[in-house]
Design an enzyme around this catalytic site. Structure first.
Site, PDB file in Angstrom:
ATOM      1  N   ARG A  23       0.855  -1.188   0.000  1.00 23.56           N
ATOM      2  CA  ARG A  23       0.000   0.000   0.000  1.00 23.56           C
ATOM      3  C   ARG A  23       0.891   1.238   0.000  1.00 23.56           C
ATOM      4  NH1 ARG A  23      -3.639  -0.287   4.875  1.00 23.56           N
ATOM      5  NH2 ARG A  23      -4.693  -1.908   3.708  1.00 23.56           N
ATOM      6  N   CYS A  41      -7.310 -11.001   0.783  1.00 25.98           N
ATOM      7  CA  CYS A  41      -7.357 -10.579   2.182  1.00 25.98           C
ATOM      8  C   CYS A  41      -7.513 -11.787   3.103  1.00 25.98           C
ATOM      9  CB  CYS A  41      -8.503  -9.599   2.395  1.00 25.98           C
ATOM     10  SG  CYS A  41      -8.603  -9.148   4.118  1.00 25.98           S
ATOM     11  N   LYS A  68      -6.029   6.797  12.109  1.00 20.48           N
ATOM     12  CA  LYS A  68      -6.402   7.303  10.782  1.00 20.48           C
ATOM     13  C   LYS A  68      -6.919   8.733  10.863  1.00 20.48           C
ATOM     14  CE  LYS A  68      -7.712   2.763   8.987  1.00 20.48           C
ATOM     15  NZ  LYS A  68      -8.810   1.960   8.459  1.00 20.48           N
ATOM     16  N   LYS A  94      -3.845   1.011  14.882  1.00 19.34           N
ATOM     17  CA  LYS A  94      -3.736   1.951  13.762  1.00 19.34           C
ATOM     18  C   LYS A  94      -4.407   3.281  14.103  1.00 19.34           C
ATOM     19  CE  LYS A  94      -7.593  -0.505  11.662  1.00 19.34           C
ATOM     20  NZ  LYS A  94      -7.922  -1.460  10.598  1.00 19.34           N
ATOM     21  N   ARG A 132      -1.753   6.576   9.598  1.00 23.43           N
ATOM     22  CA  ARG A 132      -1.743   6.113   8.201  1.00 23.43           C
ATOM     23  C   ARG A 132      -1.838   7.295   7.233  1.00 23.43           C
ATOM     24  NH1 ARG A 132      -4.138   0.703   8.232  1.00 23.43           N
ATOM     25  NH2 ARG A 132      -3.272  -0.349  10.044  1.00 23.43           N
ATOM     26  N   CYS A 155     -15.543  -8.757   5.746  1.00 21.06           N
ATOM     27  CA  CYS A 155     -15.476  -9.087   7.165  1.00 21.06           C
ATOM     28  C   CYS A 155     -15.782  -7.811   7.953  1.00 21.06           C
ATOM     29  CB  CYS A 155     -14.088  -9.642   7.526  1.00 21.06           C
ATOM     30  SG  CYS A 155     -12.864  -8.365   7.874  1.00 21.06           S
ATOM     31  N   CYS A 208     -14.837  -3.564  -0.299  1.00 23.38           N
ATOM     32  CA  CYS A 208     -13.424  -3.762   0.021  1.00 23.38           C
ATOM     33  C   CYS A 208     -12.869  -4.889  -0.846  1.00 23.38           C
ATOM     34  CB  CYS A 208     -13.281  -4.124   1.490  1.00 23.38           C
ATOM     35  SG  CYS A 208     -13.828  -5.810   1.815  1.00 23.38           S
ATOM     36  N   CYS A 233     -13.228  -2.193   6.051  1.00 22.75           N
ATOM     37  CA  CYS A 233     -12.381  -1.325   5.229  1.00 22.75           C
ATOM     38  C   CYS A 233     -13.171  -0.393   4.308  1.00 22.75           C
ATOM     39  CB  CYS A 233     -11.408  -2.156   4.408  1.00 22.75           C
ATOM     40  SG  CYS A 233     -10.251  -3.049   5.431  1.00 22.75           S
TER      41      CYS A 233
HETATM   42  S1  SF4 Z   1     -13.077  -5.392   5.348  1.00 25.51           S
HETATM   43 FE1  SF4 Z   1     -12.216  -7.319   5.981  1.00 25.51          FE
HETATM   44  S2  SF4 Z   1     -12.329  -8.564   4.184  1.00 25.51           S
HETATM   45 FE2  SF4 Z   1     -12.533  -6.511   3.500  1.00 25.51          FE
HETATM   46  S3  SF4 Z   1     -10.478  -5.920   2.979  1.00 25.51           S
HETATM   47 FE3  SF4 Z   1     -10.884  -5.217   5.039  1.00 25.51          FE
HETATM   48  S4  SF4 Z   1     -10.074  -6.829   6.298  1.00 25.51           S
HETATM   49 FE4  SF4 Z   1     -10.301  -7.685   4.262  1.00 25.51          FE
END
Ligand code: SF4
Length: 1526
Positions: free
Chosen positions: A1022, A1388, A1163, A1161, A1091, A1427, A1382, A1431
């Site tokens: 990243r 991931c 942000k 983290k 970040r 998940c 995401c 993100c």
């Molecule tokens: S929300 Fe969860 S599944 Fe999606 S990129 Fe972020 S860590 Fe990975």
């Protein structure tokens, strides 16, 4: 009574009742054949069969995939097998038919009718040894289908039942054949004997077939031999051809005499089935049918007067129509008083039966054969009839006249018959008259039967599109399906390599002549003007060079056009030939089977400059499942062995760039080129995601390596072989160095070979298991104490760590402990273990984690595992709140509970009861474990052992950070280690601070594991790009990095930066260096630090954006870590002494972060009202830009304590929106941010990462107190917040002009993924724009892209480029424009469900509902994540889906439209069907019931669908789905 309406149904039902295995051959797997629809119905309804004890197995196979290959394995296993097909596959399958004739296989053949049925499909295969039955009506189809099965069972030999289904279209429905009759006729007990006789043979080409069951249905052997002695001449032709079949057989098989001919040949051996046997069996079957139904059958059917003098023998369609014509003939007709003969039993050809059937009075006999292509002067049926009647000798031979029958229209049948009989009755009849239309019906007469058109998946167009893009108007495809160039109607001919090759040669020849003509013309003075000569001679010189010739072509044409002379007009008549075409032959994977390979050989052997593109569609998983006999030739290796061809193997879903490269190289290569193009699919309507996953597996595991081979490269001083797939590069290159002879590759490296043996993976696994176990045993030798084997199944490492800890502690107590993953343990040894402890986590919907699934399958299904001597216990890890619904509660710790119960059932004794660890307990699973472990030691008698050293506390992230020497750890050493694609667990934590995560490709995990390989590790990188602003040069550099070092795509992230995926370890350093060369960095892009700082993209206010962006960057720079480790690890050049740091002598100092950095983290984002496009409420610090009265930036309102990460069903975790701290002047803002971060550094929870974010620190401490501490540290106070207003948090698409007249275009990049596809070469387009534009690229927080600062002068060119690459399209539904996802699968590691790859599909499925309800233009913010880490900031969306398990999502509703309010759980763990149902209902209600201007998120709250979430701490309250506490 049930009725049968169609032939397909009649045949399918009998086949179903009479088979163990049904193979349905189809032109397309998504389109039913006339049989498959019924077969599927029976299987779905689990209809009972008479032959199969269970439901018969149904396999659907595409007709171009050598379908009969599938039969061998089944028939050898004693399965009664039936194939349903059209006749197009028969000729291609002749080698199989010869061999399969020796088994009781039944093939029901519907005659292929492209225009009209071609009976030469049958006559061409008449000598393959099968018995042939023909039916001509619906009733016959049912009866003869039954006859076919009974005959196969009783004779032990193959039977082909064929028919033209169109014959019976007008037939009345018939009754089902009664089951009782079918059962009786089939002779089920005899069938059982066959089923019990499994053939030992395992080779593909068998010669002896299955032994025949002799004592049933056949006459006494003595009688048989005697009869045989008398009837050596069933037909001389058949014996002749039997001999030839035999010799061809020997050629193909590895020796041994073939007896393929036995069914039609008579000899004195006892074993073959003779034609008399078949006759006898048919008679007995037909007498059974006659006895019960009254319907009569015989080998030949005769209708007409018993004393007819003329007759017609028909081998073609519509006998019913002919018979009706004869019956209604008048005195005036030539065909009055004539008879009609049709064969019912076509092979064996029973001469005697024909002589019996045909009235002796017949003096003249017309023989009609319906064939499309005539290959011999005399038709085969004519010869059959002739020989029969000649041999009978008992009467004067009638006059026999042969006819070739084409398509007959109903209205012309009388006329045709008149012609036939007029000729027949003539003094000297003409032989071989053609009757009817040989081209088939005109389109108006009948529509061509589409069912027989070759069906290809839409996806297959991908390669065609790329060819089209590359060569545009120059592209000529010689054998494209549906192409006008083909010019031949017959589909199979048109698509064959031979046909296309021929046409290409003709075309090349044509152009060669044209070039000579031009050369000659250039020397004449036949033109009116002077210029043509000059241009023509120039062109003639360049004619062979595509680029030059095509450049000159328009000029030449233009000169000729203005010349006006006859010479010029003549040349203009072929003006297309001035261009040099890119000529291609396109083929399917059928070419790769033995049977289609000769055409490829032909092209290669010719050495002609022809390009072939061969699309292979066998999916990796199908390969694994398929019969080992279903093997293809590897055309690539085959072509390389030839030595003169350019060869490439590519896969568009793996590397688009490599496809382009291969096509261009193939085109440039002077000689034959073969490109093997992979596009795996199971069904034609497979989703791209499935195709992608299959491709990845194949490429990654070497089933489909990507490479390019140019035999002429060496002469140029280049390597001839280039391997483009990463993972087997070294291995294959090594091999190539040792031995350049490619054919050995197959032998020595089976994993590179397309015929990867099925057992390979399991063999490897077995060996590994054994080795692992032996190694442990060797280690334990000499140790005292009881043995304890600990086996774990773990997906996120908890169960594994716990097991290892248990093993250490066991060892400390004197036990001999072994610890390994369940799947690594040889199951057959389980019964010999004394003490076994099983530790398992719970995956997905209550399933075993991946590394315990095979073990569990084995334990679950084993019938002979005896665990009587085993003592065992189980500890299970799970989450009691994971399944909120009562009915799903039993999934809690299900694997552990199941395993415990099963072990007991297999006789094991429990050491202690199962222990349950629950994530909801105060110490999560440790709570339950803490109680269970001491009991285990007590029960094993080692509870009170003295002097056990204390277990060292588990290593935490905090420890790793502290011990890392300012983020160095052992990263450098890890990068050097070539033995693995991974780095150590601690370094994985540390590299995050450097902006890179280790991941593995989850699409490939299972397959790689099955092959004993480590996961497909790669790294995500990243970048740090404050405010998301990149220059055009940086864009090009990023593009190049992704292509050369990553997986060819880039992700624009929700934090406005570039992310690369698929960077393998060896390329990590070059990638980091390339990023730095682009004046970007990756430091602190991830990790427990501040970040990338975000900033609204704001295209319309240029000055304000520049000012604000400046402060975003200032904050970002101010909060950067100071460690020099980053530079040292990634950027040092071995030759650059200046940057090298000597040993440990230099210590870093982190004035702001200290040695352990932040607890979690951190942000920061900046939003410029009225756009909240960076989701200012979702971050640890959110800054809202405030303008002064002069319109310039004055300062910021500061929010703090927002955050998204949550753990499912753990109510202690929640998303939170930022709380208002107050206003800060712009010049102090970076300091204010720093102080907030420092208070968090010192007060954040460092013991529990799930509780470590700033939001929890503020909530725990209280807002006022937190602010007080910040102010204290800062020495300043926050001012009262200034008024502000937000409109939305999405992007504004399209062109906008700013106050300075500069232009900005916001384009839609779905989920931020920059990639090229055949349909949309977006990445190429953006690269081309970046090469010329003077503007800049701004990445938005919604993962889209703004082409910014385009001056008026540049505008037109930019618009044209955007248009050229389809980047100017923003005409999408507002829902799609407002959606984001995401990354999730496949990279991931935390993903529980698909996100980026699935959301677009979901939106597509909702779009029709939007249209119906007039909502297409209504923006609804919809987000998805794989998940709950969040993100894509799902908790602020109006509707959100958060992955729970593969395919299952939690659904949230009621977020604020401009990101100001959190949403609330509406449904847990729902799948697509339910999602669509709910969404469709809600959208409809929204359209009908919403108030003026009301947003969807507000509406669902007002309508009472969900309660509003006021702030994070009530996120879990009042949810619509009841979450029970246990
Ligand atoms: S929300 Fe969860 S599944 Fe999606 S990129 Fe972020 S860590 Fe990975």
């Amino acid at each position: 009574m049930a009725q049968v309406l169609a032939v397909g149904e009649a045949v399918a039902r009998i086949a179903y009742l009479s088979s163990d295995l049904l193979i349905s051959v189809q032109t397309s797997l998504s389109t039913d054949s006339e049989f498959s629809k019924f077969l599927r119905q029976y299987v779905d309804n689990k209809a009972s069969s008479l032959i199969c004890s269970d439901v018969p197995e149904l396999q659907h196979i595409r007709h171009n995939a050598d379908p009969l290959l599938s039969v061998y394995q089944a028939v050898r296993a004693g399965k009664l097998t039936t194939v349903t097909t059209d006749s197009s596959v028969l000729i291609k399958s002749i080698p199989h038919l010869y061999r399969l004739a020796q088994y009781p296989v039944v093939i029901h053949v519907s005659l292929h009718s492209a225009g009209f049925p071609d009976y030469s499909d049958i006559t061409s295969i008449r000598n393959v040894g099968f018995t042939f039955l023909q039916s001509s009506s619906l009733q016959e189809a049912q009866d003869l289908a039954l006859t076919a099965h009974a005959l196969a069972i009783r004779s032990g030999k193959g039977v082909i039942h064929f028919f033209d289904a169109a014959n019976s279209k007008a037939d009345q429905p018939i009754a089902h054949e009664s089951r009782r009759l079918v059962e009786e006729v089939l002779d089920v007990s005899l069938a059982r004997q066959y089923q019990g006789m499994k053939s030992e043979d395992s080779s593909l080409y068998v010669s002896e077939g299955r032994p025949q069951v002799r004592d049933i249905g056949l006459r006494d052997t003595a009688e048989l031999v005697e009869v045989k002695g008398d009837s050596t001449a069933t037909s001389s032709e058949s014996s002749q051809s039997s001999a030839s079949s035999s010799s061809s057989d020997r050629k193909n098989s590895s020796g041994g005499a073939s007896e393929a001919e036995s069914a039609t040949t008579v000899d004195s051996q006892a074993k073959p089935v003779s034609s008399e046997d078949i006759d006898f069996i048919c008679e007995s079957i037909w007498s059974q049918i006659r006895g019960q139904t009254g319907r009569k059958y015989s080998a030949f059917n005769y209708t007409g007067p018993a004393n007819a003098e003329s007759a017609l023998f028909l081998f073609g369609s519509d006998p019913g129509l002919f018979a009706a014509e004869f019956a209604s003939a008048t005195q005036a007709d030539f065909f009055r008083h004539v008879g009609l003969v049709t064969p019912v039993l076509y092979r064996p050809w029973l001469s005697e039966r024909l002589t019996e059937t045909l009235p002796r009075s017949v003096k003249r006999l017309a023989v009609l054969e319906q064939v499309r292509r005539k290959t011999t002067k005399w038709g085969p049926v004519l010869l059959d009839v002739l020989m029969t009647l000649k041999a009978s000798g008992s009467q004067a031979l009638p006059t026999i006249v042969g006819y070739q029958l084409g398509y007959l229209e109903y209205t012309t049948i009388t006329q045709a018959l008149s012609g036939i009989f007029q000729n027949l009755l003539a003094q000297s009849p003409i032989q071989n008259l053609e009757v009817g239309q040989h081209g088939g019906p005109t389109p108006s007469a009948t529509s061509v039967n589409n069912e027989f058109q070759l069906s290809q998946p839409k996806l297959e167009n991908a390669y065609m599109k790329i060819l089209d893009q590359l060569f545009a108007e120059r592209l000529h495809i010689a054998n494209a399906l549906g192409s006008k160039n083909a010019g031949v109607e017959e589909q199979s001919i048109k698509s064959s390599p031979e046909y296309g090759f021929g046409s290409l040669l003709a075309r090349k020849e044509h152009r060669k002549r044209f070039v000579s003509e031009v050369e000659a013309a250039a020397k004449t003075r036949n033109f009116t003007t002077n210029s043509p000569q000059k241009w023509l001679s120039q062109w003639a010189l360049a004619a062979a060079d595509a680029e030059k010739a095509n450049k000159l072509a328009p000029e030449v044409i233009q000169r000729l056009s203005t010349d006006g002379s006859p010479a010029a007009s003549k040349l203009l008549g072929s003006k297309g030939l001035f261009y040099k075409e890119s000529q291609w032959l396109i083929g399917s994977d059928a070419w790769a089977y033995d049977l289609g390979n000769s055409g490829v050989h032909h092209v290669l052997a010719s050495g002609e400059n022809v390009n072939m593109l061969i699309v292979d569609s066998t999916p990796y998983s199908e390969r694994a499942a398929q019969d080992a006999a279903r093997r293809k030739k590897d055309i690539g290796l085959y072509a390389m062995n030839f030595g003169n061809a350019y060869v490439a193997s590519c896969a568009v879903y793996s590397s688009y760039t490599q496809v382009l490269q291969a096509m261009l190289e193939a085109e440039a290569f002077d000689g034959p080129s073969v490109i093997m193009a992979y596009l795996p699919y199971n069904r034609e309507d497979d989703s791209p995601l499935t195709v992608l996953q299959e491709t990845k597996k194949s490429v990654d595991l070497g089933y489909w390596p990507l490479y390019r081979w140019d035999p002429k490269a060496e002469a140029r001083g280049e390597e001839s072989f280039k391997l483009d797939s990463e993972r087997i590069k070294t291995e294959l290159q090594e091999f190539l160095r040792r031995d350049n002879h490619m054919s050995q590759l197959m032998r020595r490296h089976p994993q590179f070979h397309a015929h990867l043996s099925e057992s390979y993976g399991s063999e490897v696994r077995k060996v590994q298991k054994r080795k692992a176990k032996d190694a442990y045993e060797a280690l334990l030798e000499g140790l005292q104490g009881a043995p304890m084997t600990i086996l774990f199944a773990s997906d996120n490492g908890n169960a594994e760590n716990l097991s290892k800890r248990l093993a250490r502690r066991g060892k400390a107590r004197g036990l001999k402990t072994v610890c390994m993953a369940m799947d690594d343990f040889p199951l057959e040894d389980l019964g010999n273990e004394e003490n076994v402890v099983l530790v398992t986590a719970t995956a997905g919907q209550g399933e075993f984690p991946q590394n315990g699934r095979n073990f569990w399958e084995g334990v679950k299904t084993s019938t002979d595992l005896d665990l009587a001597n085993v003592n065992m216990s189980v500890f299970a890890l799970g989450d009691s709140h994971y399944w909120p619904r009562k009915e799903d509660k039993h999934y809690y710790n299900k694997p552990g509970k199941d395993l415990f119960a099963r072990m007991l059932a297999l006789g094991a004794k429990q050491i202690i009861d199962i222990g349950l660890g629950d994530d909801q307990d105060p110490d999560q699973y440790q709570t339950g474990y803490g109680e269970w472990e001491p009991k285990l030691w007590d029960a094993m008698g080692v509870g009170n052992v003295e002097g056990i050293p204390d277990e060292p506390p588990p290593i935490t992230n905090e420890d790793i950070k502290a011990a890392s020497n300012f983020l160095r750890g052992t990263i450098e050493e890890g990068l050097q280690d070539k033995s693995t694609g991974a780095i150590s667990a601690a370094d994985q934590q540390l590299t995050k601070f450097h902006g890179t995560y280790m991941q593995d490709d989850r699409d490939l995990r299972d397959e790689r594991k099955a092959q004993g390989l480590e996961p497909a590790y790669s790294f995500m990188i990243r970048c740090r790009l404050p405010g998301g602003v990149a220059t055009p040069l940086q864009w090009q550099q990023m593009d190049a990095i992704s292509t050369e070092l990553g997986n060819e795509t880039m992700k624009l992230t929700t934090r406005q930066t570039f992310q690369f995926h698929g960077v393998v370890k060896g390329k990590l350093k070059p990638a980091m260096q390339a990023i730095n060369q682009a004046l970007m960095t990756t430091i602190a892009a991830c990790g427990d630090v501040n970040r990338n700082v975000m900033c609204s993209s704001l295209p319309e206010l240029s000055d304000l954006h520049r000012d604000t962006f400046h402060y975003a960057k200032k904050i970002s720079d101010h909060l950067l870590p100071s460690t020099t480790a980053y530079h040292e690890i990634w950027l040092k050049d071995e030759n650059d002494k200046d940057v090298q740091v000597a040993g440990d002598a230099v210590q870093d100092f982190e004035p702001m972060y200290g040695p352990t950095y932040l607890p979690r983290k951190f942000k920061i984002t900046v939003a410029i009202p009225p756009h909240n496009d960076t989701d200012v409420y979702a971050h640890d610090v959110g800054l809202i830009a405030i303008r002064g009265e002069d319109g310039k930036l004055m300062g910021f309102n500061l929010l703090a304590g927002g955050g998204m990460g949550v753990t499912h069903n753990m109510k202690k975790t929640y998303p939170q929106t930022g709380r208002m701290f107050g206003y800060v002047d712009k010049d102090a803002v970076h300091i204010a941010c720093e102080k907030i971060m420092l208070v968090q550094r010192d007060n954040g929870d460092r013991t529990n990462r799930k509780h470590a974010r700033l939001k929890y620190t503020i909530d725990d401490m209280g807002l006022e107190e937190y602010i007080r501490r910040v102010e204290e540290l800062w020495g300043q106070k926050f001012e009262e917040p200034k008024p502000f207003h937000f409109d939305s948090n999405i992007d504004t698409f399209g062109w906008q002009k700013d106050e300075k007249g500069m232009n900005h275009f916001t384009m839609f990049i779905e989920n931020g993924r920059i990639e090229d596809t055949a349909d949309f070469p977006m990445k190429t387009g953006l690269r081309e724009i970046a090469k010329v534009t003077k503007g800049e690229f701004r990445l938005t927080g919604n993962q889209h892209l703004i082409l910014s600062n385009i001056s008026a002068a540049e505008l037109d060119e930019t618009k044209a480029l955007l248009k050229k690459y389809k980047l100017d399209n923003t005409n999408f539904s507002a829902l799609r424009l407002s959606s984001s996802a995401c990354v999730a699968f496949p990279t991931c590691g935390l993903a529980m469900a698909e996100s980026e790859r699935y959301l677009p599909e979901l939106v597509t499925k909702l779009e029709s509902t939007l249209e119906e309800n007039g909502l297409r233009q209504d923006s609804i913010v919809m987000r998805m994540t794989g998940c709950p880490n969040g993100c894509a900031r799902p908790w602020l969306a109006e509707v959100a889906f958060v992955g729970k398990a593969y395919g299952a999502y939690n659904m949230y509703l009621g977020g604020g439209y401009h990101g100001q309010r959190l949403n609330k759980l509406y449904r847990a763990s729902i799948m697509e069907e339910e999602i669509l149902g709910i969404m469709k209902g809600l959208l409809k209600r929204y359209a009908l019931e919403r108030e003026e201007g009301e947003r969807f998120g507000d509406f669902v709250i007002r309508a009472g669908v969900v309660k509003a979430t006021r702030e994070g701490r009530d996120f879990h309250d009042d949810t619509a789905e009841v979450e029970e506490d246990e």
